[in-house]
Design a protein around this motif. Structure first.
Motif, PDB file in Angstrom:
ATOM      1  N   PRO A 228       0.847  -1.201   0.000  1.00 16.74           N
ATOM      2  CA  PRO A 228       0.000   0.000   0.000  1.00 16.74           C
ATOM      3  C   PRO A 228       0.883   1.252   0.000  1.00 16.74           C
ATOM      4  O   PRO A 228       1.932   1.258   0.639  1.00 16.74           O
ATOM      5  N   HIS A 229       0.446   2.298  -0.701  1.00 13.62           N
ATOM      6  CA  HIS A 229       1.162   3.577  -0.675  1.00 13.62           C
ATOM      7  C   HIS A 229       0.172   4.726  -0.511  1.00 13.62           C
ATOM      8  O   HIS A 229      -0.672   4.939  -1.384  1.00 13.62           O
TER       9      HIS A 229
ATOM     10  N   CYS B 277       5.062   9.422  -1.339  1.00 15.36           N
ATOM     11  CA  CYS B 277       4.390   8.424  -0.509  1.00 15.36           C
ATOM     12  C   CYS B 277       4.527   8.861   0.936  1.00 15.36           C
ATOM     13  O   CYS B 277       5.598   9.267   1.374  1.00 15.36           O
TER      14      CYS B 277
ATOM     15  N   ASN C 107       4.106   6.924   3.509  1.00 12.30           N
ATOM     16  CA  ASN C 107       4.801   5.944   4.340  1.00 12.30           C
ATOM     17  C   ASN C 107       6.178   6.566   4.541  1.00 12.30           C
ATOM     18  O   ASN C 107       6.951   6.710   3.592  1.00 12.30           O
TER      19      ASN C 107
ATOM     20  N   HIS D 102       9.265   4.998   3.208  1.00  9.70           N
ATOM     21  CA  HIS D 102       9.306   5.053   1.738  1.00  9.70           C
ATOM     22  C   HIS D 102       9.732   6.442   1.279  1.00  9.70           C
ATOM     23  O   HIS D 102      10.573   6.593   0.387  1.00  9.70           O
TER      24      HIS D 102
ATOM     25  N   MET E 225      10.921   7.821  -2.265  1.00  8.79           N
ATOM     26  CA  MET E 225       9.662   7.688  -3.000  1.00  8.79           C
ATOM     27  C   MET E 225       8.934   9.034  -2.948  1.00  8.79           C
ATOM     28  O   MET E 225       7.853   9.168  -2.379  1.00  8.79           O
TER      29      MET E 225
HETATM   30 CU   LIG Z   1       4.963   3.949  -0.147  1.00 12.32          CU
END
Ligand SMILES: [Cu+2]
Length: 532
Positions: free
Chosen positions: A456-457, A513, A515, A518, A523
């Motif tokens: 999931p992102h 992202c 997260n 990440h 990212m």
């Molecule tokens: Cu992510």
């Protein structure tokens, strides 16, 4: 990866930044709506503790310091944290609310249209900068990592609150260090109110409850444990085994027999919550990232991914004193990595041991609610909450050819369109025109051999609230896409189209992202709003 010389404007901004950094403040005296800080040599040479002589007349003038601190989180030893503290120089003192017994920063309350000055001082032993998550502010006020300041220095924020009423928040944004700094305690809510919201008549004061959900891990000495930095752990993201609410473990919310507005923020680094009531009744959602929905919606459960907010209407007027319930996180499958097959495989391999006690997608209770007091207060749920203008996606300049963003992994590295973050890098297809509306499509379908590596992102755009046009590949009912959003979750196999209006504020902003591990590994990318 495609590299490109950034545009002339960007280069210009960069050299100015160098000058500004030398001057002490990251920026001085920006007028809302402008792109460049208005800077004079005399202003720049002032001592950072003083204020520039500009025309900016703040309604709220606040000092915000990030500094090491210690708080009692668990019984026994105090926990070393980093924490935001605030002091009001001008404005109602009640607009800054310190949370007792918490590592979280103070709640800052502002009204739409107010001018805010925040004198940020970095006193942590690391470079940092503050991002106002969800707020629509000029590029230089947005906390881009290029504006980081070292310990001991200050950055001056001056902006007008242009957002509609809603639950926004602030946190650090230095590149590669956002995860550990938020984890260490640096985060706080920024609540905006406006006349529209006040006219609706929602529960307020003690009946308007902010709830910041995070997970943490502690060593036997009560000190915070972050990821070991191993690549595999970063790929998944940090997962703690203590669920904290407002910085407190085992959180219990005592309520009276009436209606509440619960404002939930997922301030976790990586953990996604599948929110539901323990007793199975539906959640009544009244707001999301960008404020109130047009009308309440009911869901059996809703995903809340890092960075997202949800506002819930909770009415206990039919519950007897002594009644108990909980907001829980239901178990769910995160796809390839981060809690299921892949992660379990890694446990057997002996790595990532720490994140295994409570994988992403595990079920647990988040906080308890106890009806403690009887009050005679009847407040019906308003059926009309706000005005949200209808989606007109054909207004997008790229209606027939939406911008495409693929969330993929290459060489143990999460990326967007195969690219990772570089401080000043903007590719041709990341430049948008000021004054245009665009459709952006994010694609988390992975594919091919890498399918098992899908995760999931939660995708976040800086500087903008946007609308969700459509989702596909969705196998569940866990989204509230009806309102204004700044962060959207894409589960593995999902694709989403959003409509963004680049109506004002040119310059360089981020999309990434949320997260945080990440994000820290790259990212994240710049997009550039070009003025012509
Ligand atoms: Cu992510």
């Amino acid at each position: 990866m495609k590299k490109q010389n950034t545009t002339r404007e960007i280069a210009g901004e960069n050299s100015r930044r160098q000058f500004l950094k030398l001057a002490g403040y990251g920026t001085l005296g920006l007028i809302t709506g402008g792109f460049w800080p208005r800077l004079t040599h005399s202003a720049a040479s002032e001592y950072p503790g003083t204020i520039s002589k500009t025309e900016f007349l703040p309604d709220l003038d606040i000092s915000l310091v990030a500094q090491p601190d210690e708080v009692a989180v668990l019984p026994g030893k105090l926990t070393q944290v980093w924490r935001y503290h605030a002091m009001m120089h001008k404005g109602d003192k009640n607009r800054v609310i310190e949370l007792p017994r918490s590592y979280l920063g103070p709640i800052i309350k502002a009204n739409k249209g107010e001018k805010i000055r925040i004198r940020f001082k970095n006193q942590i032993p690391d470079e940092s900068i503050v991002h106002w998550h969800g707020l629509h502010v000029p590029a230089i006020m947005d906390g881009h990592p290029r504006y980081v300041i070292p310990q001991g220095e200050s950055y001056l924020y001056e902006f007008e609150v242009k957002n509609r009423a809603g639950t926004y928040w602030y946190h650090p944004h230095p590149h590669g260090r956002t995860g550990p700094q938020v984890y260490q305690g640096l985060a706080g809510l920024f609540l905006v109110s406006d006349e529209q919201e006040q006219a609706v008549g929602l529960p307020d004061n003690e009946y308007d409850v902010p709830l910041v959900i995070q997970d943490r891990m502690f060593d036997p000495d009560n000190q915070l444990v972050y990821t070991s930095g191993h690549r595999m752990e970063q790929m998944t993201g940090f997962l703690g085994d203590w669920i904290m609410v407002n910085g407190m473990p085992d959180f219990i919310l005592p309520v009276s027999t009436c209606a509440y507005r619960l404002r939930l923020l997922n301030g976790s680094n990586s953990r996604i919550y599948k929110l539901a009531w323990k007793d199975g009744r539906p959640l009544t959602i009244i707001g999301t990232d960008g404020g109130l929905l047009e009308m309440p919606v009911n869901r059996q459960y809703v995903f809340l991914s890092p960075g997202e907010r949800l506002e819930i209407w909770a009415d206990f007027s039919d519950s007897p004193v002594g009644f108990e319930t909980s907001i829980i996180s239901l178990p769910f499958d995160t796809g390839g990595m981060g809690g299921s097959r892949m992660e379990r495989g890694m446990v057997m391999g002996g790595r990532m041991g720490q994140s295994q006690s409570l994988p992403n997608g595990a079920g647990f209770s988040i906080f308890k609610i106890k009806v403690a007091k009887h009050v005679k207060k009847i407040q019906p749920l308003p059926q009309k909450l706000s005005e949200i203008r209808p989606l007109k996606q054909d207004e997008a300049v790229n209606f027939f050819r939406p911008r495409q963003f693929y969330l993929t992994m290459r060489h143990m590295q999460w990326s967007i369109n195969g690219r990772v973050f570089q401080m000043e890098d903007v590719a041709d297809d990341e430049i948008v025109q000021l004054g245009s509306k665009e459709i952006w499509e994010f694609n988390n379908t992975g594919g091919g051999m890498m399918h098992m590596m899908n995760m999931p992102h939660p995708i976040h755009l800086h500087g903008k609230q946007f609308r969700v046009i459509e989702r596909s590949g969705v196998m569940h009912n866990g989204y509230v896409d009806e309102g204004w959003k700044d962060t959207v979750l894409l589960m593995p196999g999902e694709r989403i189209r959003i409509l963004v209006d680049f109506d004002d504020y040119p310059g360089m902003f981020l999309y990434h992202c949320h997260n945080l591990e990440h994000e820290d590994m790259g990212m994240m990318r710049n997009y550039f709003v070009r003025e012509q």
